[in-house]
Design an enzyme around this catalytic site. Sequence first.
Site, mmCIF file in Angstrom:
data_model
loop_
_atom_site.group_PDB
_atom_site.id
_atom_site.type_symbol
_atom_site.label_atom_id
_atom_site.label_comp_id
_atom_site.label_asym_id
_atom_site.label_seq_id
_atom_site.Cartn_x
_atom_site.Cartn_y
_atom_site.Cartn_z
ATOM 1 N N ASP A 1 0.832 -1.199 0.000
ATOM 2 C CA ASP A 1 0.000 0.000 0.000
ATOM 3 C C ASP A 1 0.872 1.257 0.000
ATOM 4 O O ASP A 1 1.912 1.303 0.654
ATOM 5 C CB ASP A 1 -0.903 -0.021 1.242
ATOM 6 N N ASP B 1 -11.030 1.872 -1.012
ATOM 7 C CA ASP B 1 -11.247 3.284 -0.669
ATOM 8 C C ASP B 1 -12.230 3.979 -1.605
ATOM 9 O O ASP B 1 -12.605 5.127 -1.359
ATOM 10 C CB ASP B 1 -9.922 4.058 -0.701
ATOM 11 N N GLU C 1 1.137 -0.448 -5.223
ATOM 12 C CA GLU C 1 -0.023 0.456 -5.207
ATOM 13 C C GLU C 1 0.503 1.872 -5.370
ATOM 14 O O GLU C 1 0.967 2.491 -4.415
ATOM 15 C CB GLU C 1 -0.798 0.280 -3.890
#
Length: 496
Positions: free
Chosen positions: A291, A394, A338
């Site tokens: 992430d 998200d 990501e």
Amino acid sequence: MRASGILLPIFSLPGKYGVGCFSKEAYKFIDFLKECDQKYWQILPIGPTSYGDSPYQSFSTFAGNPYFISLEDLIEQGLLTKAECDGIDFGKNSNEVDYEKLYKHRFKLLRKAYERSEIYEKEEFHKFKAENEYWLKDYAIFMAVKDRFGGKSFDQWATDICNRWGYSMEYYQKELYFDIEFYEFVQYEFYRQWFQLKEYANKKGVFIIGDIPIYVAYDSADVWAHPELFQLNDDKKPQAVSGCPPDGFSERGQLWGNSLYQWNYHQSTNYDWWIKRIEKCSQLYDVIRIDHFRGFDEYYSIPADAEDAMDGHWEKGPGMELFEAVRYCLGDIQIIAEDLGYMTDSVRMLVEQSGYPNMKVLEFAFDSREDSGPADYLPYNYNKNCVVYTGTHDNETLKGWLGNIKTEERQRIQKYIGRQISDERELVKEIIRMAHASTANICIIPLQDYLGLGNEARMNTPSVLGGNWKWRIQSDRFNQELMKEIREYAQIYGRA
């Protein structure tokens, strides 16, 4: 090799006792993936969640979430009774997780199981402790002492144990012996059940994409045990914290509040802590999604006393040096970068140098604030070495997003598809089709989008407290019609 998969967090699985876990429902979902010709199951981080219940804020970067331990498995072992589990109120709404009730009741059941387990007599338990001593010992005492101090953050504990003074560590290890062993038992059960599930998935030809947050929570065993790794002052308080600048998600940026890394120290150890972290993740998952990958190029530093992210600034991260160290020590680990958010040439170069596939999100591809839409996310600009998503955890669901975008953005989508579609469900399907048809080697679709659900099934709204990480699916939604639809996408577009 072209392939596809589904994004579904562990906690979103159906089943009894208030939360998705490593129960028979997880095995049924793997069977469902197999029947749909899906190669990947992508999940969210599986660490023990702290305040706010976010999987990206964990008490440990190595430990597993106790909520995911299957109570049915403990019943089968004779450590709990069905009546004990059935008698607990985990919430009346099976469509969402009630974290307050989970916290109140789940640990009491796990404690009963521990007290009946005679775990100290099991050779496998002592082997597990020895193999994981480098993190397990600190985590178990951290959690036991946290309980002793009423759940307070470690910087609010007594000075001696906050600072890990030798005599204090010895005192609490003796004083809280059974509490510490309880947390070791919980981790033993978590790992045992998880690896059993992962082995089942792999035998079915399904591979797990796991998620590793770039940061750890300030109030965590990692920061308490290794303060030298983080940007802290002499009182062990953060000097600066993590976040990101204003963007499409938040006008005032996002204030995550995690402690930032002391990268010079990590460099002096040849990134030993990071290598241990990625090595552990490579055991837990088949593919690791890192992430906020851009934070390794430059990270956003916000003053610790700031109320929002407006006053932050960028600082230089470790760059390719970290991943060269990882590759030298661990070989070629399968990693997804990501790289969403504010992109610069140096971030693009880092992704390219790493060789890791990056992410493409179709909800970002039709933004009317740019003349031709954000070019990086339009399918005709993809290379093969990427992973395409309709949206992430998200984002809004596709249906929710379509209901909130501007008229010109909807028109942009229609023009790209090449025809007018008035039915919203059909438009959702066409965008899913767009993802599968793209050149991206891997296509991952959130299950909510296959189901055509609105924002009532949204996973997370960044910068909004409460109401996140709750959505769960019902077992009857895994029907033949859905299976046929998903399998058809995979077969038509060469992903079966």
